[in-house]
Design an enzyme around this catalytic site. Structure first.
Site, PDB file in Angstrom:
ATOM      1  N   ILE A 338       0.830  -1.213   0.000  1.00 25.20           N
ATOM      2  CA  ILE A 338       0.000   0.000   0.000  1.00 25.20           C
ATOM      3  C   ILE A 338       0.862   1.259   0.000  1.00 25.20           C
ATOM      4  CG2 ILE A 338      -2.010  -1.043   1.125  1.00 25.20           C
ATOM      5  CD1 ILE A 338      -0.973   0.482   3.702  1.00 25.20           C
ATOM      6  N   ASP A 339       2.134   1.115   0.338  1.00 30.76           N
ATOM      7  CA  ASP A 339       2.981   2.307   0.510  1.00 30.76           C
ATOM      8  C   ASP A 339       3.492   2.906  -0.802  1.00 30.76           C
ATOM      9  OD1 ASP A 339       2.698   1.730   3.187  1.00 30.76           O
ATOM     10  OD2 ASP A 339       4.581   0.622   3.319  1.00 30.76           O
ATOM     11  N   MET A 381      -0.397   5.997   6.673  1.00 26.32           N
ATOM     12  CA  MET A 381       0.683   5.010   6.581  1.00 26.32           C
ATOM     13  C   MET A 381       1.702   5.412   5.510  1.00 26.32           C
ATOM     14  SD  MET A 381      -1.187   1.373   7.084  1.00 26.32           S
ATOM     15  CE  MET A 381      -1.578   0.755   8.706  1.00 26.32           C
ATOM     16  N   ARG A 475      -5.741  -0.113   5.055  1.00 28.35           N
ATOM     17  CA  ARG A 475      -5.367  -1.334   4.323  1.00 28.35           C
ATOM     18  C   ARG A 475      -6.566  -2.063   3.749  1.00 28.35           C
ATOM     19  NH1 ARG A 475      -0.564  -3.252   4.462  1.00 28.35           N
ATOM     20  NH2 ARG A 475       0.903  -2.656   6.062  1.00 28.35           N
ATOM     21  N   ASN A 713     -12.415   9.691 -24.513  1.00 28.61           N
ATOM     22  CA  ASN A 713     -12.350   9.622 -25.977  1.00 28.61           C
ATOM     23  C   ASN A 713     -11.725  10.872 -26.608  1.00 28.61           C
ATOM     24  OD1 ASN A 713     -14.432  11.331 -25.298  1.00 28.61           O
ATOM     25  ND2 ASN A 713     -15.746  10.727 -26.990  1.00 28.61           N
ATOM     26  N   GLY A 756     -19.805   6.503 -25.545  1.00 27.81           N
ATOM     27  CA  GLY A 756     -19.926   6.928 -26.937  1.00 27.81           C
ATOM     28  C   GLY A 756     -19.386   5.833 -27.837  1.00 27.81           C
TER      29      GLY A 756
END
Ligand code: ADP
Length: 955
Positions: A338-339, A381, A475, A713, A756
């Site tokens: 996660i860091d 964190m 987390r 787009n 689209g």
């Protein structure tokens, strides 16, 4: 049937499983089907229920392994066949049997006291008697069956082929890649995956990607539970994984197969035991998803592998013959952290989801902070890496951030921070948000804690200050669309890397560089990661910043430039002496998209800090024509980062509504640069003004288009603002739809999404939700394709465990086909499902614009806005220094006259860079008719989407 030439196929299926409630009916049924040319064999007798199961094979498929099982299990004998008075065509039949001996079948029925109904569809050809005929009848178990000679397009390519055959044909001839790999010695390769270290959302998606890609490539997939501990312990901790074992993994946070911090693996005896277990399981490739610690362990394991095997043989734990086939261990690293603290990759699995959790929390804190006029210090964190804190600071519009790589400068940083926060309060801010990374330090390497900062704000500024340590909430939770797709793509690539690995090549790590999934040297990445901590330890903060991803440094500066209120050093004249401040118009054009407000906020604040004067143009070009133009102050955009929609107001109207008035108003307000934030309409608006420059010199000024549309787009960029927000909105809706479909059992949902003529949203959301089929305008929809989809569904539902059929989702891009609309696709699926499954539609509509913009859209918005103002300055400075023949600008303010084609450009995201391309140059790569770029970079995602849905027929 007596006729030896008779050919019968069960429509869409290779065999059918029925239940006969008694022995007597069982025997009668066997005899009845055999008379019709269908072979019935007894497969199972249940003593408990006295039910007899029999499987019917048609002649053609009788030699096939009965891999396809129709999930049909009536609770018992239907009391009566349907009344002979009713039209049996209105009753769902259990199977359609296509035969070229229909006449003989009718004769047989006529000779028996057997009720049947016959229907003929007249032919348009006057010479032919009928187009086709169908006989409806009930078997001795009272199941309704249809016998027909109809050449049904859903049956197969050839009239009498089964779906099973069609499948085989395609898998053999239409698989340029992802084909099953044969080992020279005929052995199946065994690939194991483990998740290790701290858990990260998206790890499950990578396990799913690895398991499924391995199976498609003809390998056996294994999951090692509890990280390295499972490897050390062996036995039940190493489990073979089937296709369906990873069902539901996409939506689950954390790691299902478990993770652990394993002390034993750090020591050689632990690794010895791990090596033995791998050899005993026959596994010679290990994919490790974890942080730098886990990947270091993995590479060490590989380096030691030969010596580990030697020791195992010498100590008699294994024999030479046992270790012989396993002389090399292939290791591939996936970065789950996660860091986002790993070098050599721009992003790690889990970091963006973690950012979502942080932003959700801080958005919530912001409203209470505002209400009570409080200050909040929020700890996030990240250990030694400030990525989360920086991105959260940008995305939530925090007042201050503290990160390890860039400690606050000067001994008096506390005074500077308090002075800045006071300035913000004096400007009218009611809330103060300070974000501190858990590893934040000052320039003397002393930790800066949330408590220190909270005390400071309380003591020095007398603010009512609270401290929030977000902790493990960061987390957890459902992975966001970005992480699901990143982890899936990297999982698939990891399997390819295993298959391509050679003993002499260093272990690869799967990375994301410049928006591409690539392989890098695992050990180099680990070593470089360690360098950041070392650089910080020796107070080389510049070096530490440079070791982060290329955008990190720039984004930090941009955060400061858009957050701190003006000071002398931030003024344009400080670094561009010859340039004059600009009057910048900011307008939204097209449909609302997440991040539009964030871009306006960043543009206004940065422009003001540079000394420019930003103007809001309300309600698009009609607003400009009506003179709805207003100067914007620093505080006018407070809190806009988190706002969805368009605060300025937006619509699709073009300048051609009244070019003269547009030009007049721009001159009247002396607008010298124009920032357009919007979708394809903003691009065409730029083109209109570019083409009208000869007649309207007011358009001869720098203009920048920041692409903002959920459809993604706009030419000249890989991502437009809003598309990530939209993907997450679609993903959340589809997760709920899939859950409902699964609960109802046997239900398919055809979900229609926007986009689209671009299939971007459909493909990316399809991959993120595990769609079974994705229809996009780039490919269209055909009967053949629908036929494959139905055949695939039949097969998948037949394989589902009894009573546990999964809900399945098809994603259909709104413009995928004019003929095969969402309703029609759904109706076809339902019809052809023959009660095995049914189908519903869900047209997501405007909820796809999402609510609050996603963190990625907010961060991209800030970056694009700041770069756009810089671009305008550059173009305006150029024109003021080179052009003395000045223009029509009004008497007030400096003259800006730039006719250079590059002065009207699209600000695009390309990998980790922001670059500008003139609207004129982009014409070459734009499909104006279909309103999208001619090239798509995301087709690989489509291939993976097919692969992960087991659509080898579409690869
Ligand atoms: P992360 O992978 O998130 O950085 P850790 O540093 O805790 O987490 O590493 C996870 C596991 O990887 C450790 O518990 C250990 O089993 C293994 N590991 C880490 N470093 C080494 C190493 N140098 N040698 C062997 N194994 C290691």
């Amino acid at each position: 049937m007596q006729d030896q030439s008779s050919k019968i196929v069960l429509e869409q299926i290779s065999h059918l499983t029925l239940t006969a409630p008694t022995d007597e009916i069982y025997h009668a049924s066997v005899a009845w089907f055999e008379q019709l040319g269908l072979r019935a064999i007894l497969t199972e007798t249940s003593a408990d229920t006295k039910a007899t199961w029999l499987q019917l094979f048609c002649e053609e498929t009788s030699t096939h392994d009965p891999a396809i099982k129709i999930a049909y299990s009536p609770s018992g004998l239907r009391k009566l066949p349907h009344s002979t008075k009713m039209d049996w065509r209105s009753v769902p039949a259990i199977a359609t049997i296509i035969t070229n001996t229909l006449k003989a079948i009718e004769e047989l029925f006529a000779s028996l006291p057997w009720a049947y109904q016959r229907y003929s569809i007249p032919s348009k050809d006057p010479l032919a008697q009928s187009e086709y005929s169908a006989i409806y009848t009930h078997d001795p178990m009272n199941n309704l069956l249809i016998f027909t000679d109809k050449p049904n397009p859903f049956a197969s390519k050839k009239k009498t082929e089964t779906a099973h055959h069609v499948e085989a044909e395609h898998t053999e001839t239409q698989r340029p890649q992802f084909q099953a790999l044969e080992q020279p010695d005929g052995r199946k390769r065994k690939i194991a995956i483990l998740t290790s270290g701290g858990d990260a959302p998206g790890m499950n998606a990578s396990v799913r990607g690895v398991v499924r890609a391995a199976i498609v490539r003809g390998c056996d997939a294994y999951a090692v539970h509890e990280g390295y501990q499972g490897l050390v312990d062996g036995g039940k901790m190493i489990k073979k994984m089937g296709w369906d074992d990873v069902q539901g993994y996409l939506t689950t946070g954390g790691t299902v197969i478990g993770t652990a911090r394993c002390k034993a693996f750090r020591e050689r005896p632990g690794r010895l035991s791990a090596a033995k277990n791998l050899v005993l399981e026959g596994i010679d490739a290990l994919i490790v998803c974890g942080g730098d610690g886990s990947l270091t362990g993995a590479d060490l394991f590989r380096a030691e592998w030969p010596s580990l095997l030697e020791e195992l043989v010498n100590t008699g734990e294994l024999t030479q013959e046992q270790v012989e086939p396993f002389s090399n261990l292939n290791i591939v690293g996936l970065v789950g952290s996660i860091d986002n603290d790993m070098a050599c990759t721009d992003i790690t699995i889990g970091a963006v989801t973690c950012l979502h959790r942080i932003c959700e929390s801080i958005d919530s804190i912001s409203s209470t902070a505002s209400s009570h006029s409080r200050a909040f210090v929020v700890e996030v964190m990240g250990r030694h890496c400030g990525w989360l804190a920086l991105m959260a600071g940008i995305a939530t519009g925090a007042d201050f951030i503290f990160i390890p790589e860039r400690p606050p400068s000067g001994e008096d940083w506390q005074d500077n921070m308090c002075a800045e926060i006071k300035r913000h309060r004096d400007l009218g801010k009611r809330k103060t948000i300070v974000i501190v990374c858990e590893g934040a330090i000052d320039s003397n390497l002393n930790p800066i804690t949330a408590k220190d900062l909270a005390d400071l704000l309380t003591d020095h500024l007398h603010l009512d200050t609270r401290m929030t340590i977000l902790g493990h909430v960061q987390r957890g939770g459902v992975p966001c669309a970005f992480d699901r797709n990143l982890a899936t793509m990297q999982g698939v690539e990891a399997v390819e890397a295993v298959l391509a690995s050679r003993p002499d090549v260093p272990s690869p790590m799967i990375a994301m560089n410049e928006n591409k999934i690539v392989r890098t040297d695992l050990m180099k990445a680990v070593a470089l990661t360690g360098e950041v901590a070392k650089a910080i330890a020796r107070k080389d903060f510049i070096g530490a910043m440079e070791l982060r991803d290329p955008a990190f440094n720039q984004q930090y500066d941009q955060f400061i430039a858009t957050t701190l209120s003006s000071n002398e050093r931030s003024l344009l004249t400080h670094d561009k002496e010859n340039c004059q401040p600009l009057r910048i118009g900011i307008i939204n054009v097209g449909a609302p998209a997440g991040g539009m407000n964030a871009a306006v906020r960043a543009a206004v604040r940065y422009a003001r800090n540079r000394g420019h004067i930003p103007f809001a143009i309300h309600n698009g070009f009609p607003g400009l024509i009506a003179g709805q133009v207003k100067e914007m102050q620093w505080m006018d955009v407070d809190g806009w980062m988190a706002h969805g929609g368009s605060e300025l107001g937006t619509n699709r109207d073009q300048p051609s509504l009244d070019l003269g008035m547009v030009s007049y108003q721009l001159q009247k307000f002396n607008i010298q640069s124009l920032l357009l934030i919007g979708g394809f309409e903003a691009y065409t608006a730029c083109l209109e003004m570019y083409n009208a420059r000869e007649s309207y010199p007011a358009f001869c000024m720098p203009m920048v288009h920041i692409p903002a549309t959920i459809s993604n787009n706009v030419p000249g960029t890989e991502y437009s603002l809003g598309c990530d927000t939209s993907l997450n909105a679609i993903m959340e809706a589809c997760d709920a739809i899939k859950q409902s479909a699964t609960a109802s059992r046997k239900r398919v949902f055809v979900v229609e999404v926007h986009g689209g003529k671009s299939g971007f949203l459909a493909v990316m959301s399809g991959l993120a939700v595990g769609a079974t089929s994705v229809y996009i305008p780039e490919e269209g929809i055909s009967l053949t394709r629908l036929q494959k989809d139905v055949a695939h569904l039949c097969q998948r539902y037949a394989e589902d465990a009894e009573g546990k059929s999964q809900g399945r989702v098809f994603i259909r891009s709104e413009a995928a086909s004019r003929t095969y609309t969402t309703d029609i696709v759904s109706a076809i699926i339902k019809e052809e499902g023959h009660q095995q499954f049914d189908s519903r539609t869900a047209i997501l509509g405007h909820i796809q614009q999402g609510n609050s913009p996603s963190p990625l859209d907010r961060v991209r918005a800030m970056r694009l806005a700041v770069c756009s103002i810089d671009f305008m300055e550059e173009k305006a400075c150029l024109s003021s220094s080179s052009s003395s023949s000045a223009s029509s600008a009004s008497s007030s303010g400096p003259v800006v006259y730039n006719k250079d084609p590059d002065s009207i450009s699209v600000a695009g995201i390309h990998g980790s860079n922001v670059s500008f391309t003139s609207v004129e140059a982009l014409l070459k790569s734009t499909d104006m008719k279909n309103r999208k770029p001619t090239q798509t970079w995301w087709m690989d995602y489509k291939r993976s989407c097919n692969l992960l849905a087991r659509r080898t027929d579409l690869l």
